[in-house]
Design a protein around this motif. Structure first.
Motif, short mmCIF file in Angstrom:
data_model
loop_
_atom_site.label_atom_id
_atom_site.label_comp_id
_atom_site.label_asym_id
_atom_site.label_seq_id
_atom_site.Cartn_x
_atom_site.Cartn_y
_atom_site.Cartn_z
N UNK A 135 -67.81 -26.51 -39.91
CA UNK A 135 -66.94 -27.58 -40.42
C UNK A 135 -66.05 -28.11 -39.31
N UNK A 136 -65.65 -27.21 -38.42
CA UNK A 136 -64.84 -27.67 -37.30
C UNK A 136 -65.70 -28.51 -36.36
N UNK A 137 -66.95 -28.10 -36.21
CA UNK A 137 -67.85 -28.82 -35.32
C UNK A 137 -68.09 -30.26 -35.78
N UNK A 138 -68.13 -30.45 -37.11
CA UNK A 138 -68.30 -31.82 -37.61
C UNK A 138 -66.95 -32.50 -37.80
N UNK A 139 -65.91 -31.89 -37.19
CA UNK A 139 -64.58 -32.51 -37.12
C UNK A 139 -63.94 -32.71 -38.49
N UNK A 140 -63.97 -31.69 -39.30
CA UNK A 140 -63.25 -31.77 -40.57
C UNK A 140 -61.94 -31.02 -40.44
N UNK A 141 -60.87 -31.56 -40.99
CA UNK A 141 -59.58 -30.88 -40.89
C UNK A 141 -59.55 -29.65 -41.79
N UNK A 142 -58.82 -28.63 -41.38
CA UNK A 142 -58.63 -27.41 -42.16
C UNK A 142 -59.94 -26.84 -42.70
N UNK A 143 -60.86 -26.49 -41.80
CA UNK A 143 -62.18 -26.00 -42.24
C UNK A 143 -62.07 -24.78 -43.15
N UNK A 144 -61.16 -23.86 -42.84
CA UNK A 144 -61.08 -22.63 -43.63
C UNK A 144 -60.65 -22.95 -45.06
N UNK A 145 -59.73 -23.92 -45.19
CA UNK A 145 -59.25 -24.27 -46.51
C UNK A 145 -60.29 -24.99 -47.35
N UNK A 146 -61.30 -25.57 -46.69
CA UNK A 146 -62.29 -26.34 -47.44
C UNK A 146 -63.25 -25.46 -48.23
#
Lengths: 327, 366
Positions: A135-146
């Motif tokens: 999720x971080x790699x596809x540039x989404x904010x707060x990956x863990x929270x998603x």
């Protein structure tokens, strides 16, 4: 270079109430490693069916013939068990509408990890950790929270990024993007396309990009194949095909593109007529009823593709756009 | 700013930036509960009024239905009976008195049992609850898999068979099926007992919930438990039959609906096993409909129990309602109707709340 994906003479017949109808008729397609192979064409021209056939995702009563090789290995006719090991693991797919292709009642984390756990044998914790990375790699904010949230809590662009992360999860060699930006806002489309381009460069994945947006093609694609009524009418490097189209249909598509300078009623020249419905395809060259350059022979003979030296192939024997000729 | 406001603000703000708060929304709102409670009160009032009217306009006389032959011909006894139950007061006066007592939690005294209706209902409710719960469990456990099979074998012999059988199951009256089943499994084959909740002379387990099977388990009486299950199984199955049929048909429809969704194809494209896709993606997508129909089936069980309990000598609410109606025992009829109304409303409420639980997109009541 050996192509990653090589489709040869693929034919698909889909069941209809009036018997089987040929919707893909002898398609050839090649995708080189780490390239973006564009596929363009109108709705119903067989682009998506071709891709679904390669992954064995068509209904069981569809008839698929021909060859599709992934890194040299034949996929057509592979038993379900072996296909399953290819799907998501070696060849992943991104669908058009991320809202419809994500399960509304399952969490993002669940949908992002279940195939990693199945394909890579990861435990729950490891799979979740990898999901956060993705999720971080596809540039989404707060990956863990998603991870513990559901698709409806995000915007269309974010959902498509999730879908891309899902496709990347098992590090496939090929990602098929089936109109991945069509359902998105124009402002979001560019971000998604840049993401695909970056992933291709960084992780060396090959992208097969299905879209009817020629603007996208010129910006991103290395090669371009133009579909019309179940056949590839023109293929070559994207630059060549878009700058010097040799098939009247490609030329028509380009002329139908609105340009920012021209007013709509001047600059856009739509192709007259409507695309044929599968099962009711005109004889000979399927484009001949709409073609301004047709000759008698077009209605009779299915045109054989002509190959030029720079791998530019097109199927139009009258060749109205040949160098030195003015149309 | 409260937490709730913050999250609401985020909902409307399309560009969510930074860390997202971890939260689990409550699936129901307070306003929803209040609204439903008020609606329930109005509904109960309406039900009592209709039942009250109906009981009083039918051309039958409770006195002659309840008094013995000798008393029936004695005008004084009849008059005393009518006076005791206020049968000679005006309709509205009677209804007003009923409401007044109801407001104090008093449902009156049953003519038949001479007990307060409320305690009669409390005595009998667990028996029906036990039967209904068992029936709905059977309906879900059998109906959902059958519906799944029917959908996956669409238009093949198994599907045709299941559709025909389920249509029959929905159409057959449960009490009639109960009589046939008793004839076969009790009289002919002797596989099950002929009725009641325990063998004749059997001692009920100490009451915890009032449901014999559960109480027997809780108090460790295995023998009683086996007996209770033995008695429960056939009436529960009979009551479950329409539910099984209903769930088979609706699960089939729901699965066929969901299986063509993009997310099912996407799950297959990820390389998941077919069984995983079916279980995790298809069945999950079908749960809202399954819950709706299960609620419907449970509600139907209460209606069917009126006759089925009678057939199986099951001393629950159903047979109580039946006997009260036959004897024109007005207070008991009113009580039973009120009780069943409350059960209906509660089932609907639970179904609505469950929607919010299984489908995160739904916030019930908003």
């Amino acid at each position: 270079m050996t192509p990653v994906l090589e489709i040869r003479d693929l034919r698909v017949k889909m069941p209809t109430p009036r018997g089987h109808v040929t919707v893909v008729d002898g398609v050839d397609l090649t995708a080189e490693p780490e390239s973006i192979a564009g596929i363009a064409g109108e709705s119903g021209s067989g682009k998506t069916i071709t891709m679904l056939a390669v992954l064995g995702l068509l209904p069981p009563d569809a008839i698929v013939e021909g060859s599709a090789r992934l890194a040299g290995r034949e996929l057509i006719g592979l038993p379900e068990r072996e296909l399953r090991a290819v799907r998501g693991r070696r060849m992943a797919m991104i669908f058009q509408d991320p809202l419809a292709s994500l399960h509304p009642m399952l969490t993002i984390g669940r949908q992002l990890t279940d195939h990693m756990r199945a394909h890579l044998g990861l435990g729950r914790a490891k799979a979740r950790a990898r999901a956060v990375e993705l999720l971080a790699e596809v540039r989404l904010p707060d990956p863990a929270g998603m991870l513990d949230r559901h698709p409806h809590e995000f915007s269309g662009g974010m959902r498509q990024r999730v879908a891309i992360a899902m496709a990347l999860a098992c590090e496939p060699e090929v990602i098929i993007g089936d109109e991945p930006t069509t359902a998105l806002d124009v402002t979001v489309q560019a971000g998604i396309l840049r993401l695909l381009d970056r992933l291709r460069r960084e992780s060396g994945v090959t992208v097969v990009l299905v879209t009817h947006d020629l603007g996208v093609m010129s910006a991103l694609a290395d090669t371009l194949s133009v579909f019309y009524s179940g056949r590839v009418v023109e293929t070559g490097t994207a630059g060549t095909v878009l700058r010097r189209p040799r098939h009247p249909y490609t030329a028509g598509l380009l002329a139908a593109l609105p340009s920012p300078e021209a007013k709509v009623d001047q600059g856009v020249r739509p192709i007259p007529g409507t695309p044929p419905v599968p099962g009711d395809r005109p004889s000979g060259c399927a484009f001949h009823p709409r073609c301004p350059h047709g000759v008698d022979q077009c209605a009779v003979e299915v045109p054989a593709p002509v190959e030029l030296d720079d791998r530019h192939r097109f199927a139009c024997p009258p060749d109205p756009f040949a160098a030195g000729r003015t149309s | 700013m409260t937490n709730a406001e913050k999250t609401d603000g985020r909902q409307t703000d399309g560009r969510r930036r930074g860390a997202l708060p971890r939260r689990r929304r409550s699936p129901i709102s307070v306003a929803f509960v209040v609204r439903r409670f008020l609606a329930t009160v109005v509904l109960c009032l309406a039900v009592t009024f209709v039942v009250f009217l109906l009981s009083n306009v039918i051309p039958a006389d409770p006195a002659s239905a309840n008094l013995g032959d000798a008393a029936r011909s004695d005008p004084e006894a009849v008059a005393a009976f009518r006076a005791k139950y206020h049968l000679d007061d005006g309709l509205l006066t009677q209804y007003g008195e009923f409401l007044q007592r109801l407001a104090h939690g008093d449902l009156g005294t049953s003519i038949q049992t001479q007990q307060p209706v409320l305690s009669d209902l409390a005595d009998r409710a667990p028996a029906t609850a036990e039967l209904a719960i068992a029936a709905v469990f059977m309906a879900v456990l059998v109906g959902v898999p059958l519906g799944m099979v029917s959908a996956l074998k669409r238009d093949r012999p198994a599907d045709h068979l299941l559709r025909t059988v389920s249509l029959t199951g929905m159409s057959v009256p449960a009490f009639w099926l109960g009589l046939l089943a008793l004839q076969l499994f009790y009289y002919r084959l002797g596989w099950v007992p002929g009725g009641g909740r325990l063998p004749v002379g059997g001692e009920p387990p100490p009451s915890v919930t009032g449901m014999y099977t559960l109480d027997a388990l809780l108090t460790g009486r295995l023998g009683t438990f086996t007996d209770a299950v033995h008695h429960l199984i056939l009436p529960a199955l009979i009551l479950a039959t329409p539910g099984i049929a209903l769930l088979t048909r609706f699960t089939r429809a729901a699965v066929l609906d969901v299986i063509s969704e993009d997310y099912v194809r996407a799950a297959t494209a990820k390389g998941l096993k077919r069984s995983t896709v079916l279980r995790r993606y298809v069945l999950r997508g079908a749960t809202p409909l399954v819950i709706t129909v299960s609620g419907l089936a449970l509600a139907n069980v209460f209606v069917a129990s009126v006759l089925v309990e009678q057939v199986f000598s099951w001393s629950g609410l159903g047979s109580y309602a039946y006997q009260s109606a036959v004897r024109l025992d007005f207070p008991a009829v009113m009580g039973a109707c009120l009780c069943i109304t409350l059960v209906y409303v509660t089932i609907n409420l639970v179904v609505d709340v469950l929607y919010g639980v299984v489908d995160p997109r739904i916030r019930v009541g908003s």
